[in-house]
Design a protein around this motif. Structure first.
Motif, mmCIF file in Angstrom:
data_model
loop_
_atom_site.group_PDB
_atom_site.id
_atom_site.type_symbol
_atom_site.label_atom_id
_atom_site.label_comp_id
_atom_site.label_asym_id
_atom_site.label_seq_id
_atom_site.Cartn_x
_atom_site.Cartn_y
_atom_site.Cartn_z
ATOM 1 N N PRO A 208 -36.793 7.384 -8.986
ATOM 2 C CA PRO A 208 -36.867 6.215 -9.867
ATOM 3 C C PRO A 208 -38.306 5.827 -10.195
ATOM 4 O O PRO A 208 -39.236 6.151 -9.457
ATOM 5 C CB PRO A 208 -36.173 5.126 -9.042
ATOM 6 N N VAL A 209 -38.459 5.137 -11.305
ATOM 7 C CA VAL A 209 -39.755 4.601 -11.734
ATOM 8 C C VAL A 209 -39.573 3.116 -12.036
ATOM 9 O O VAL A 209 -38.765 2.750 -12.893
ATOM 10 C CB VAL A 209 -40.291 5.331 -12.987
ATOM 11 N N ASP A 210 -40.303 2.288 -11.320
ATOM 12 C CA ASP A 210 -40.196 0.838 -11.543
ATOM 13 C C ASP A 210 -41.058 0.364 -12.700
ATOM 14 O O ASP A 210 -40.630 -0.440 -13.518
ATOM 15 C CB ASP A 210 -40.599 0.087 -10.267
ATOM 16 N N LEU A 211 -42.292 0.859 -12.757
ATOM 17 C CA LEU A 211 -43.279 0.309 -13.696
ATOM 18 C C LEU A 211 -44.014 1.448 -14.372
ATOM 19 O O LEU A 211 -44.417 2.416 -13.715
ATOM 20 C CB LEU A 211 -44.269 -0.588 -12.945
ATOM 21 N N VAL A 212 -44.201 1.323 -15.695
ATOM 22 C CA VAL A 212 -45.010 2.292 -16.436
ATOM 23 C C VAL A 212 -46.135 1.558 -17.140
ATOM 24 O O VAL A 212 -45.969 0.429 -17.594
ATOM 25 C CB VAL A 212 -44.169 3.092 -17.459
ATOM 26 N N ALA A 213 -47.296 2.219 -17.208
ATOM 27 C CA ALA A 213 -48.409 1.741 -18.019
ATOM 28 C C ALA A 213 -48.511 2.649 -19.223
ATOM 29 O O ALA A 213 -48.726 3.869 -19.085
ATOM 30 C CB ALA A 213 -49.704 1.754 -17.208
ATOM 31 N N LEU A 214 -48.327 2.091 -20.405
ATOM 32 C CA LEU A 214 -48.316 2.877 -21.640
ATOM 33 C C LEU A 214 -49.725 2.911 -22.217
ATOM 34 O O LEU A 214 -50.167 1.976 -22.897
ATOM 35 C CB LEU A 214 -47.332 2.276 -22.636
ATOM 36 N N CYS A 215 -50.447 3.991 -21.947
ATOM 37 C CA CYS A 215 -51.816 4.176 -22.443
ATOM 38 C C CYS A 215 -51.780 5.154 -23.601
ATOM 39 O O CYS A 215 -52.455 6.200 -23.593
ATOM 40 C CB CYS A 215 -52.720 4.681 -21.324
ATOM 41 N N ILE A 216 -50.975 4.836 -24.587
ATOM 42 C CA ILE A 216 -50.735 5.726 -25.723
ATOM 43 C C ILE A 216 -50.873 4.930 -27.006
ATOM 44 O O ILE A 216 -50.827 3.700 -27.001
ATOM 45 C CB ILE A 216 -49.334 6.357 -25.634
ATOM 46 N N PRO A 217 -51.058 5.604 -28.148
ATOM 47 C CA PRO A 217 -51.131 4.878 -29.423
ATOM 48 C C PRO A 217 -49.851 4.097 -29.705
ATOM 49 O O PRO A 217 -48.755 4.477 -29.281
ATOM 50 C CB PRO A 217 -51.341 5.998 -30.449
ATOM 51 N N ALA A 218 -50.002 3.013 -30.423
ATOM 52 C CA ALA A 218 -48.870 2.125 -30.695
ATOM 53 C C ALA A 218 -47.747 2.836 -31.440
ATOM 54 O O ALA A 218 -46.571 2.510 -31.266
ATOM 55 C CB ALA A 218 -49.351 0.907 -31.484
ATOM 56 N N GLU A 219 -48.094 3.833 -32.266
ATOM 57 C CA GLU A 219 -47.077 4.516 -33.053
ATOM 58 C C GLU A 219 -46.089 5.292 -32.180
ATOM 59 O O GLU A 219 -44.973 5.600 -32.607
ATOM 60 C CB GLU A 219 -47.741 5.478 -34.049
ATOM 61 N N ARG A 220 -46.479 5.636 -30.959
ATOM 62 C CA ARG A 220 -45.612 6.425 -30.070
ATOM 63 C C ARG A 220 -44.826 5.545 -29.100
ATOM 64 O O ARG A 220 -43.974 6.051 -28.365
ATOM 65 C CB ARG A 220 -46.461 7.425 -29.283
ATOM 66 N N ILE A 221 -45.097 4.250 -29.086
ATOM 67 C CA ILE A 221 -44.527 3.390 -28.045
ATOM 68 C C ILE A 221 -43.013 3.288 -28.161
ATOM 69 O O ILE A 221 -42.293 3.359 -27.153
ATOM 70 C CB ILE A 221 -45.184 1.993 -28.109
ATOM 71 N N GLU A 222 -42.491 3.157 -29.363
ATOM 72 C CA GLU A 222 -41.046 2.986 -29.515
ATOM 73 C C GLU A 222 -40.295 4.192 -28.976
ATOM 74 O O GLU A 222 -39.306 4.053 -28.239
ATOM 75 C CB GLU A 222 -40.703 2.747 -30.983
ATOM 76 N N ARG A 223 -40.785 5.409 -29.312
ATOM 77 C CA ARG A 223 -40.105 6.615 -28.828
ATOM 78 C C ARG A 223 -40.198 6.729 -27.310
ATOM 79 O O ARG A 223 -39.205 7.048 -26.639
ATOM 80 C CB ARG A 223 -40.733 7.857 -29.492
ATOM 81 N N GLY B 255 -34.302 4.380 -16.791
ATOM 82 C CA GLY B 255 -34.017 3.199 -15.979
ATOM 83 C C GLY B 255 -35.260 2.476 -15.500
ATOM 84 O O GLY B 255 -35.237 1.799 -14.456
ATOM 85 N N VAL B 256 -36.354 2.589 -16.238
ATOM 86 C CA VAL B 256 -37.601 1.908 -15.880
ATOM 87 C C VAL B 256 -37.387 0.393 -15.947
ATOM 88 O O VAL B 256 -36.698 -0.121 -16.838
ATOM 89 C CB VAL B 256 -38.735 2.347 -16.831
ATOM 90 N N GLY B 257 -38.001 -0.328 -15.006
ATOM 91 C CA GLY B 257 -37.801 -1.779 -14.954
ATOM 92 C C GLY B 257 -38.814 -2.587 -15.730
ATOM 93 O O GLY B 257 -38.502 -3.691 -16.195
ATOM 94 N N ALA B 258 -40.056 -2.092 -15.899
ATOM 95 C CA ALA B 258 -41.093 -2.870 -16.583
ATOM 96 C C ALA B 258 -42.110 -1.923 -17.183
ATOM 97 O O ALA B 258 -42.301 -0.795 -16.709
ATOM 98 C CB ALA B 258 -41.771 -3.843 -15.612
ATOM 99 N N ALA B 259 -42.789 -2.395 -18.241
ATOM 100 C CA ALA B 259 -43.788 -1.578 -18.925
ATOM 101 C C ALA B 259 -44.952 -2.451 -19.354
ATOM 102 O O ALA B 259 -44.758 -3.579 -19.818
ATOM 103 C CB ALA B 259 -43.177 -0.868 -20.129
ATOM 104 N N ILE B 260 -46.152 -1.904 -19.203
ATOM 105 C CA ILE B 260 -47.373 -2.554 -19.682
ATOM 106 C C ILE B 260 -47.843 -1.797 -20.910
ATOM 107 O O ILE B 260 -48.058 -0.578 -20.848
ATOM 108 C CB ILE B 260 -48.467 -2.559 -18.610
ATOM 109 N N ILE B 261 -48.002 -2.501 -22.029
ATOM 110 C CA ILE B 261 -48.455 -1.874 -23.276
ATOM 111 C C ILE B 261 -49.915 -2.249 -23.478
ATOM 112 O O ILE B 261 -50.245 -3.409 -23.764
ATOM 113 C CB ILE B 261 -47.605 -2.322 -24.476
ATOM 114 N N HIS B 262 -50.805 -1.268 -23.335
ATOM 115 C CA HIS B 262 -52.235 -1.527 -23.509
ATOM 116 C C HIS B 262 -52.652 -1.490 -24.981
ATOM 117 O O HIS B 262 -53.652 -2.106 -25.351
ATOM 118 C CB HIS B 262 -53.053 -0.496 -22.725
ATOM 119 N N ALA B 263 -51.905 -0.775 -25.807
ATOM 120 C CA ALA B 263 -52.312 -0.565 -27.198
ATOM 121 C C ALA B 263 -52.225 -1.843 -28.004
ATOM 122 O O ALA B 263 -51.426 -2.738 -27.713
ATOM 123 C CB ALA B 263 -51.434 0.512 -27.834
#
Length: 842
Positions: free
Chosen positions: A68-83, A92-100
């Protein structure tokens, strides 16, 4: 809410999506920080272009991770975030941080944000961001910040809307050995916002003080933010500072209502924090200035006046005591010992401590005879409660400053800085009286007049152009605002007859509130009456398209009364909803206070020196608050001409604007803070004739929780909490008693002539669904109290727009399941074993 944020604040496994080895990239810095912090859980790097990142195995997708993965940090361009978020949802990720940052502007941005928000909500992912700097958690050794500083652990949580300011503060703190329990920036706050973070940190024991930086406040989120600040301030100190526009001076009043402290200057931020954490708070709002030279006191006085504070004058008894110890000179606001050496300073501080409860504020300069190190040693000896001290100078006091720093004693370098510390500390002490306080919507003595006025306002709200000046003044007079003798006339002959009855001179005003004619004219005889009447009547003809009202108001004013140079207004605010504004002659901007207000809150607000001219109007302000709380149709109210005579204030002119209330607006939806609702009080009789009072819970009910809990058996508590009952900690008591009544209610049943606590029922509503819980004291079970509580609770939830109600019941609690069935609840499947979900429509 706290449970749903566990994946963000207490993750067991973390993945950095976009982890990279490219120097300067977000993915590299965030992944480096995560590794360097020593996070004890599982760490995953995700990047389809790498097999390893910084020596750590890397996978191509979050779905390729084992476990399992509880938390992800999204260090990717905004255009890829939705996918990528769709992949996280399937994992089943519980939380995500969007840096973009946001990928677009205007309508494209709004559509993208809505898709991201909907995707996260439907999949149960809590989002921090976009444009978030990230998150630091000391206890979890979790560092997902886009920041290059080495952070240390500390008792302070920092929640900032500005990543730039956060960077600067963290850099300063690294240089000075300061640490944090949590650092968080919500960014654009598509999901997790200031309110969510503050509420979570309020209940966390690792955090002893919360520091909040605000730049902007969204109207839809303002009530939740204020509710979170109210809860947090009831548990621990909360300091708020703002670098953006102060929302037309309303921010101070809004923060004041919570018990938190708004900092006007942050140059002395950490001395304030240190003293609050150590409990070193001055005992008085009025400092006794003690110095070894004249001059600095003028600088201190100017700063005190900016805060609305005044220095204390020593009593004759204290002066006598001081002069018995050493020669002392005084001037307004300053005590000046002839020689202020270490011994004299110690004796002076002892005398003040034994005196009138005054708070010393020391203003020290490097005079030729001054031994700064000896003075500092005297202050160190009083480390348990040192006075706020300004030590001016640089070269000659450098060693004394070093000595103080090594001993943990904060010294300010200017009188203004010392006053900043003193004023912030006393503001916190003063506002402790407001912690958890909830103003009542209206007092009982105003219930009948308000009901009558409310009925007339509802009738006129459909045709607001028909309201006139005389009706407005009559309503306010019925509310308790004193108005001069007055009458109306709709013809010249009628005006002459009324004038002869009242006597000369008279003031004439147009009945039409929209008329642009002179708002007042003085008639001293029939001829001048005719002139003014015709002029006013003619002017009202020009606004016939806006209002059909015609006629004049004739007033007999006491011309010997003093006219106050101020105006009061109530208006709607885009963020703070309904606000009271007071325009004072010397003020650059109106003083503003969100409604409703209670006596304690108003007294703190009026204590500011600039607002003291409003003290004669204290009762009026409370009555106006009750009027606005009771009558949501009131859009604006202006009190333009106020006089003061021996009997008190007198209102000569007012203007009221009405509008229909939207059908979907819940009760008190026009107010920032939901007041305590007296209309929810029910008085009934039990079957044996015993009186039963059902009323909304008050914050002060939490002062003696044992009065109710001592009547509960362990089994009753187990059935209520679905597991062994938690300890009644201050945090839990605050959470149960300090409610945001816009979305949650608790009703208390008081039985018998002694009004013994017999039961409590509560609900919390989200997205139209109200989750309820009920608990009845063992000795009162079987008396019908539970049924009456539930009927009152369902009625309340229905009034606030809840469409259905549900609860969780232990499967072996057959008595509760049968009781719920009689109330129309149906059994539904539950994901939790041993628990039954019951639900019904409202």
């Amino acid at each position: 809410m706290s449970a749903s944020l566990a994946a963000l604040f207490k993750p067991r496994s973390v993945a950095v999506i976009g982890a990279s080895e490219r120097p300067g990239s977000v993915g590299r810095l965030v992944f480096e920080n995560l590794l360097a912090a020593g996070f004890p859980g599982a760490i995953h790097a995700v990047n389809p272009r790498h097999e390893t990142v910084l020596g750590h195995p890397c996978v191509g997708s979050v779905e390729d991770i084992d476990g399992p993965v509880d938390l992800v940090a999204l260090c990717i361009p905004a255009e890829r975030i939705e996918r990528v978020l769709r992949q996280c949802a399937r994992k089943g990720v519980g939380a995500a941080i969007i840096h973009a940052r946001n990928p677009a502007q205007g309508q494209r941005l709004a559509r993208w944000q809505q898709r991201i928000r909907t995707l996260a909500r439907n999949s149960g992912i809590r989002l921090l961001g976009p444009n978030s700097m990230g998150l630091w958690r000391a206890r979890q050794r979790l560092n997902l910040l886009y920041n290059r500083n080495r952070l240390q652990s500390g008792p302070v949580a920092l929640v900032s809307q500005s990543a730039g300011l956060c960077d600067a503060l963290l850099d300063w703190c690294e240089a000075h050995g300061r640490g944090f329990s949590t650092v968080l920036t919500p960014g654009e706050a598509l999901d997790v916002d200031l309110a969510d973070a503050i509420r979570y940190l309020a209940l966390e024991p690792d955090t002893r003080l919360i520091l909040v930086y605000m730049e902007h406040i969204e109207a839809a989120r303002a009530p939740a933010l204020i509710a979170a600040l109210r809860l947090a301030a009831a548990i621990k100190p909360v300091l708020v500072f703002s670098g953006g526009p102060p929302e037309e001076a309303c921010l101070e009043g809004a923060i004041l209502s919570t018990g938190a402290v708004l900092l006007h200057h942050v140059g002395e931020l950490f001395p304030i924090i240190d003293r609050l954490l150590a409990g070193q708070v001055p005992a008085s709002d009025r400092p006794l200035l003690i110095g070894n030279a004249t001059g600095p006191d003028f600088l201190a006085l100017n700063r005190l006046h900016a805060y609305g504070l005044e220095p204390a004058e020593p009593s004759e008894r204290l002066l006598k005591r001081l002069r018995s110890l050493a020669p002392v000179r005084t001037r307004p606001g300053l005590v000046l010992p002839a020689t202020l050496d270490a011994g004299a300073l110690a004796r002076c501080l002892d005398a003040v401590a034994e005196g009138d409860g005054l708070a010393p504020l020391l203003l020290l300069t490097p005079r030729p005879e001054t031994d700064a190190e000896a003075l500092v040693r005297t202050l160190i000896d009083r480390a348990d409660h040192p006075p706020v001290t300004c030590l001016m100078g640089e070269q000659r006091v450098a060693s004394a400053r070093t000595l103080a720093r090594e001993a943990g004693l904060a010294l300010q370098d200017s009188p203004a800085a010392a006053v900043d510390v003193f004023a912030s500390l006393t503001a916190w002490r003063r506002q402790q009286a407001l912690v958890g306080a909830l103003p009542e919507a209206w007092p009982r003595e105003l219930e009948q007049p308000l009901a009558t006025i409310a009925e007339e306002c509802r009738r006129l709200a459909a045709q607001p152009e028909r309201i006139d000046r005389a009706t407005t003044l009559q309503w306010l007079e019925r509310l308790g605002l004193r108005c001069p003798p007055a009458t109306t006339a709709t013809s010249l002959d009628e005006a002459r007859a009324r004038a002869e009855d009242m006597g000369w001179p008279l003031r004439l005003r147009p009945l039409n509130l929209w008329c642009r004619a002179p708002r007042q004219s003085v008639a001293t005889d029939p001829a001048s009456l005719r002139h003014h009447y015709l002029a006013l009547f003619s002017a009202q003809q020009t606004c016939r398209d806006r209002s059909p009202v015609r006629g004049v108001l004739l007033q007999k004013l006491p011309f010997e009364a003093e006219r106050l140079g101020l105006r009061l207004a109530v208006r709607r605010h885009p963020v703070w909803r309904s606000v009271l504004e007071a325009s004072l002659p010397q003020a650059r901007v109106p003083h503003c206070l969100p409604l409703p207000i209670g006596p304690a809150q108003l007294d703190v607000w009026l204590a500011h020196a600039e607002r003291r001219p409003l003290e004669p109007l204290r009762d009026w302000l409370l009555r106006l608050s009750a009027l606005i709380a009771r009558i949501p149709e009131c859009q604006a109210l202006m009190l333009d001409e106020i006089y003061l005579d021996e009997e008190g204030p007198l209102l000569a002119d007012a203007r009221l604007e009405l509008a229909p209330v939207p059908e979907d607006q819940p009760p008190y939806g026009h107010l920032l803070i939901h007041p305590w609702p007296p209309e929810r009080v029910r008085r009934e009789r039990l079957e044996d004739g015993s009186p039963l009072l059902i009323r909304p819970l008050r914050p002060e009910d939490a002062r003696n929780p044992g009065r109710f809990t001592e009547q509960l058996s362990p089994e009753s508590l187990r059935q209520r909490f679905l597991h062994p009952p938690p300890a009644l900690t201050p945090e839990l008591i605050a959470q149960l008693s300090i409610l945001d009544l816009h979305r949650e209610h608790a009703l208390l049943a008081l039985a018998g002539t002694e009004e013994e606590p017999a039961g409590v029922a509560r609900y919390t509503c989200r997205d139209g669904a109200a989750e309820f819980a009920i608990l009845v004291a063992d000795r009162w079970q079987g008396h019908g109290i539970g049924r009456r509580l539930m009927e009152a609770l369902m009625e309340t939830a229905r009034a606030y727009g809840c469409r259905r109600m549900y609860g969780l019941v232990l499967a072996d609690n057959r008595r509760m399941l049968a009781f719920a069935g009689k109330l129309g609840f149906r059994r539904m499947p539950s994901e939790e074993p041993g628990v039954v979900r019951i639900e019904r429509t409202l």
